[in-house]
Design a protein around this motif. Sequence first.
Motif, PDB file in Angstrom:
ATOM      1  N   LEU A  13       0.840  -1.190   0.000  1.00 47.08           N
ATOM      2  CA  LEU A  13       0.000   0.000   0.000  1.00 47.08           C
ATOM      3  C   LEU A  13       0.880   1.247   0.000  1.00 47.08           C
ATOM      4  CD1 LEU A  13      -2.843   1.239   0.246  1.00 47.08           C
ATOM      5  CD2 LEU A  13      -2.572   1.092   2.731  1.00 47.08           C
ATOM      6  N   THR A  14       0.617   2.141  -0.939  1.00 50.56           N
ATOM      7  CA  THR A  14       1.344   3.416  -0.982  1.00 50.56           C
ATOM      8  C   THR A  14       0.336   4.553  -0.973  1.00 50.56           C
ATOM      9  OG1 THR A  14       1.428   3.367  -3.408  1.00 50.56           O
ATOM     10  CG2 THR A  14       3.326   2.465  -2.227  1.00 50.56           C
ATOM     11  N   LEU A  15       0.617   5.567  -0.170  1.00 47.96           N
ATOM     12  CA  LEU A  15      -0.248   6.735  -0.062  1.00 47.96           C
ATOM     13  C   LEU A  15       0.593   7.989  -0.262  1.00 47.96           C
ATOM     14  CD1 LEU A  15      -2.266   5.654   3.118  1.00 47.96           C
ATOM     15  CD2 LEU A  15      -2.958   5.439   0.726  1.00 47.96           C
ATOM     16  N   ASP A  16       0.114   8.884  -1.128  1.00 48.51           N
ATOM     17  CA  ASP A  16       0.869  10.101  -1.400  1.00 48.51           C
ATOM     18  C   ASP A  16       0.109  11.320  -0.899  1.00 48.51           C
ATOM     19  OD1 ASP A  16      -1.149  10.544  -3.241  1.00 48.51           O
ATOM     20  OD2 ASP A  16       0.059   9.998  -4.978  1.00 48.51           O
ATOM     21  N   GLU A  51      -5.580  11.279  13.237  1.00 53.46           N
ATOM     22  CA  GLU A  51      -4.339  11.827  13.810  1.00 53.46           C
ATOM     23  C   GLU A  51      -3.165  11.615  12.856  1.00 53.46           C
ATOM     24  OE1 GLU A  51      -5.344  11.329  18.581  1.00 53.46           O
ATOM     25  OE2 GLU A  51      -4.251   9.747  17.521  1.00 53.46           O
ATOM     26  N   ALA A  52      -3.116  10.446  12.227  1.00 55.83           N
ATOM     27  CA  ALA A  52      -2.033  10.159  11.286  1.00 55.83           C
ATOM     28  C   ALA A  52      -2.120  11.047  10.053  1.00 55.83           C
ATOM     29  CB  ALA A  52      -2.063   8.686  10.887  1.00 55.83           C
ATOM     30  N   VAL A 193      -1.718   3.647   8.587  1.00 53.42           N
ATOM     31  CA  VAL A 193      -0.811   4.526   9.338  1.00 53.42           C
ATOM     32  C   VAL A 193       0.630   4.272   8.923  1.00 53.42           C
ATOM     33  CG1 VAL A 193       0.093   5.047  11.643  1.00 53.42           C
ATOM     34  CG2 VAL A 193      -2.379   4.842  11.279  1.00 53.42           C
ATOM     35  N   ALA A 194       0.983   2.994   8.750  1.00 52.18           N
ATOM     36  CA  ALA A 194       2.345   2.660   8.317  1.00 52.18           C
ATOM     37  C   ALA A 194       2.628   3.201   6.926  1.00 52.18           C
ATOM     38  CB  ALA A 194       2.540   1.141   8.355  1.00 52.18           C
ATOM     39  N   ALA A 195       1.662   3.081   6.020  1.00 49.75           N
ATOM     40  CA  ALA A 195       1.851   3.586   4.662  1.00 49.75           C
ATOM     41  C   ALA A 195       2.024   5.103   4.652  1.00 49.75           C
ATOM     42  CB  ALA A 195       0.674   3.190   3.786  1.00 49.75           C
ATOM     43  N   LEU A 196       1.319   5.803   5.521  1.00 56.79           N
ATOM     44  CA  LEU A 196       1.485   7.258   5.627  1.00 56.79           C
ATOM     45  C   LEU A 196       2.876   7.595   6.131  1.00 56.79           C
ATOM     46  CD1 LEU A 196      -1.953   8.247   7.206  1.00 56.79           C
ATOM     47  CD2 LEU A 196      -1.129   8.885   4.927  1.00 56.79           C
ATOM     48  N   GLY A 197       3.394   6.784   7.047  1.00 55.06           N
ATOM     49  CA  GLY A 197       4.732   7.023   7.565  1.00 55.06           C
ATOM     50  C   GLY A 197       5.823   6.767   6.554  1.00 55.06           C
ATOM     51  N   ASP A 198       5.543   5.825   5.623  1.00 60.25           N
ATOM     52  CA  ASP A 198       6.528   5.474   4.602  1.00 60.25           C
ATOM     53  C   ASP A 198       6.534   6.445   3.433  1.00 60.25           C
ATOM     54  OD1 ASP A 198       7.206   3.284   6.088  1.00 60.25           O
ATOM     55  OD2 ASP A 198       5.931   1.887   4.958  1.00 60.25           O
TER      56      ASP A 198
END
Length: 199
Positions: A13-16, A51-52, A193-198
């Motif tokens: 999963l990738t989020l931009d 929050e993320a 949340v992890a994808a947002l951090g990455d």
Amino acid sequence: MTAAADRTDHSPLTLDDGTALVLIDLQQGILALPTTRPADEVLANAVLLAEAFHARRLPVVLVRVAWSPDGGDLPIDDVDRPGPASAPPAAFSQIPAQLAALGDVVVTKRHWGAFTGTELDLQLRRRGIHRIVLAGISTSVGVESTARTAWEHSYALVFAEDATADTDSASHAHSFGKIFPRIGKVSTTAGIVAALGDA
């Protein structure tokens, strides 16, 4: 099984920065319903997601359903299972304080889906959004109706399964097992949340 038969996308999963969080009907009257996943768990996960998104300076859209006090804009009732006969009290549409504090945009809808008759598409496109992370209550009604229209409007979709619930377990399972994988990616609060951090 041939490669043609199994078309499941197993890519990460990738989020931009073109991603927004859209939360459906997490309001007092809906959160009080008996749901397949406890409403307090859904709300807690929604707050974690919001929050993320805020930490990444990405928009959080809170969608609520409400009707005029005279009930004139209630859905038509010439159906086998009609909705409310009169407009619920104002408290029905109140968004819990911990979530309201994290909302950048509040959209009020009169139908199941959040796009019909609202400014949701305008609010998203003016912010450069092309992908929506979607969650809320209920899975097979407000969330699925919004998702289908979003997909038809060419938004990419991600579904937070553990921040979503229904009043019927079979309906929830059908949406997540049969519909959502065909129009988006299914994930969890932790995965998003992890994808947002990455990103």
